[in-house]
Design a protein around this motif. Structure first.
Motif, PDB file in Angstrom:
ATOM      1  N   UNK A 219       0.857  -1.187   0.000  1.00  0.00           N
ATOM      2  CA  UNK A 219       0.000   0.000   0.000  1.00  0.00           C
ATOM      3  C   UNK A 219       0.892   1.234   0.000  1.00  0.00           C
ATOM      4  N   UNK A 220       0.282   2.399  -0.221  1.00  0.00           N
ATOM      5  CA  UNK A 220       1.052   3.638  -0.317  1.00  0.00           C
ATOM      6  C   UNK A 220       0.574   4.589   0.773  1.00  0.00           C
ATOM      7  N   UNK A 221       1.472   4.867   1.708  1.00  0.00           N
ATOM      8  CA  UNK A 221       1.132   5.731   2.826  1.00  0.00           C
ATOM      9  C   UNK A 221       1.668   7.136   2.655  1.00  0.00           C
ATOM     10  N   UNK A 222       1.556   7.961   3.688  1.00  0.00           N
ATOM     11  CA  UNK A 222       2.027   9.355   3.614  1.00  0.00           C
ATOM     12  C   UNK A 222       3.513   9.474   3.288  1.00  0.00           C
ATOM     13  N   UNK A 223       4.297   8.480   3.719  1.00  0.00           N
ATOM     14  CA  UNK A 223       5.743   8.528   3.482  1.00  0.00           C
ATOM     15  C   UNK A 223       6.178   7.637   2.327  1.00  0.00           C
ATOM     16  N   UNK A 224       5.209   7.053   1.614  1.00  0.00           N
ATOM     17  CA  UNK A 224       5.548   6.176   0.495  1.00  0.00           C
ATOM     18  C   UNK A 224       5.065   4.756   0.717  1.00  0.00           C
ATOM     19  N   UNK A 225       5.716   3.776   0.097  1.00  0.00           N
ATOM     20  CA  UNK A 225       5.263   2.386   0.214  1.00  0.00           C
ATOM     21  C   UNK A 225       5.292   1.897   1.655  1.00  0.00           C
ATOM     22  N   UNK A 226       4.273   1.126   2.028  1.00  0.00           N
ATOM     23  CA  UNK A 226       4.200   0.577   3.374  1.00  0.00           C
ATOM     24  C   UNK A 226       3.418  -0.737   3.333  1.00  0.00           C
ATOM     25  N   UNK A 227       3.556  -1.569   4.375  1.00  0.00           N
ATOM     26  CA  UNK A 227       2.794  -2.823   4.407  1.00  0.00           C
ATOM     27  C   UNK A 227       1.298  -2.554   4.373  1.00  0.00           C
ATOM     28  N   UNK A 228       0.578  -3.430   3.702  1.00  0.00           N
ATOM     29  CA  UNK A 228      -0.861  -3.266   3.567  1.00  0.00           C
ATOM     30  C   UNK A 228      -1.586  -3.808   4.788  1.00  0.00           C
ATOM     31  N   UNK A 229      -2.702  -3.167   5.114  1.00  0.00           N
ATOM     32  CA  UNK A 229      -3.538  -3.672   6.197  1.00  0.00           C
ATOM     33  C   UNK A 229      -4.381  -4.854   5.731  1.00  0.00           C
TER      34      UNK A 229
END
Length: 363
Positions: free
Chosen positions: A46-56
């Motif tokens: 997933x794509x968070x405020x800071x870039x790519x991140x683990x998905x929920x």
């Protein structure tokens, strides 16, 4: 066991299994490929405020009523994913398949892939010439561009899994690493699609909101009976075109004011370099085993399959991926050589003029 089509053997000097050379091809940027191959399983879906991140969202552990844990080979997963119409489920199953392949030492296996991948009811597929322009689509520019990219990424998932499934009868010839590379490509593409889908949702749209074309799969079908042609047509042409288009797409999105989407596209373009490097590596390996010159073979295949190369080319990204320029743009080499000669002439003239000026001062 599925019988290997006779035409596959046209690629090889004999029907006896061969061992692919462990020495990297001279032309391939092996450092890019080595780093990519040895990277960990990427969970940043997933794509968070800071870039790519683990998905929920959890990766599915089952498909329908049957647990995918019973699937005994990578090719089984490939066939399942190709037969899955739901794009997001296809994406998550791709990650599951690659994770299990990487963690549990599954065999490659052998399957007969479907003629066409399963597709959702939307988007409606139309000929490329009937694709709506941005103005007629009713979508803002960022959503329009992102929808087009999402469609490319969805097709890329299926193209990679089709390569795994369709050429699984050649496992003894190609070896595990060939199939591992394309399973990892599929995992990357599934993550790219997830990013695009998430961002479309954030913008108030979804994949399927405008018609799309079936051009990429048509190109895939051209190479369904020839692994060398598949490598030439898909990684070395279609994915390489993504390297060319990526920076232009990023600039359009920045100009539109959508920096989050531009960052997603920039990351996707950066990761595509390794996919093209995969194509260069395996195409060169096959040519070595066939005793053929890669450049001439590449051009002959494109001519035989009526595939056209179009610029402008992103030379920096293509060079990083290891595609020799004489494979796709011989004119650039002539221009570079001409510029070099002109530069040398200019330097010599400057030296002569300087010497004459010094001589006149002494006189």
């Amino acid at each position: 066991m599925i019988a290997t089509p006779a035409r596959y053997w046209m690629l090889f000097p004999s029907k006896h299994p061969f061992k692919l050379s462990s020495t990297p091809p001279l032309r391939c940027n092996y450092s890019v490929l080595h780093e990519w191959r040895n990277g960990p399983i990427n969970e940043n879906r997933s794509w968070g405020p800071a870039g790519p991140q683990p998905s929920e969202l959890r990766t599915p552990t089952s498909f329908g009523d049957d647990s995918t844990a019973s699937f005994s080979s990578l090719a089984d997963y490939a066939a399942l994913i190709l037969s899955t119409p739901d794009p997001l489920l296809k994406s998550r199953l791709s990650h599951l398949a690659f994770s299990r392949w990487s963690s549990y030492c599954l065999p490659v296996g052998v399957v007969c892939p479907p003629d066409h991948p399963a597709r959702p009811a939307r988007p409606i597929l139309v000929p490329p010439k009937e694709i709506q322009t941005h103005k007629s689509s009713g979508l803002p520019l960022n959503a329009y561009l992102l929808h087009n990219l999402a469609h490319v990424e969805l097709n890329a998932i299926d193209l990679a899994w089709d390569t795994v499934a369709r050429f699984s009868p050649l496992h003894d010839l190609l070896g595990d690493e060939f199939f591992s590379d394309f399973a990892r490509v599929a995992d990357d593409e599934s993550r790219h699609f997830a990013w695009c889908s998430q961002r479309l949702t954030e913008l108030g749209f979804s994949y399927g909101d405008m018609p799309a074309h079936n051009f990429l799969w048509r190109e895939c079908n051209k190479s369904s009976g020839d692994v060398a042609a598949r490598l030439a047509v898909i990684p070395l042409v279609q994915e390489a075109r993504g390297l060319d288009a990526g920076p232009r797409l990023v600039q359009k999105l920045i100009g539109f004011g959508d920096h989050k989407t531009s960052n997603i596209v920039a990351m996707i373009a950066e990761e595509e370099v390794a996919h093209v490097a995969v194509g260069v590596f395996w195409f060169t390996q096959l040519c070595q085993k066939m005793g053929r010159t890669p450049c001439d073979t590449f051009k002959d295949l494109l001519k035989g399959y009526s595939v056209e190369l179009k610029g402008p080319f992103n030379y920096a990204a293509r060079d990083k991926a290891g595609i020799p320029r004489d494979w796709y743009d011989g004119d650039s080499l002539i221009q570079d050589a001409t510029k070099k000669r002109l530069s040398e002439v200019h330097d010599r003239l400057a030296t002569i003029i300087s010497m004459e000026q010094e001589s006149s001062k002494l006189g």
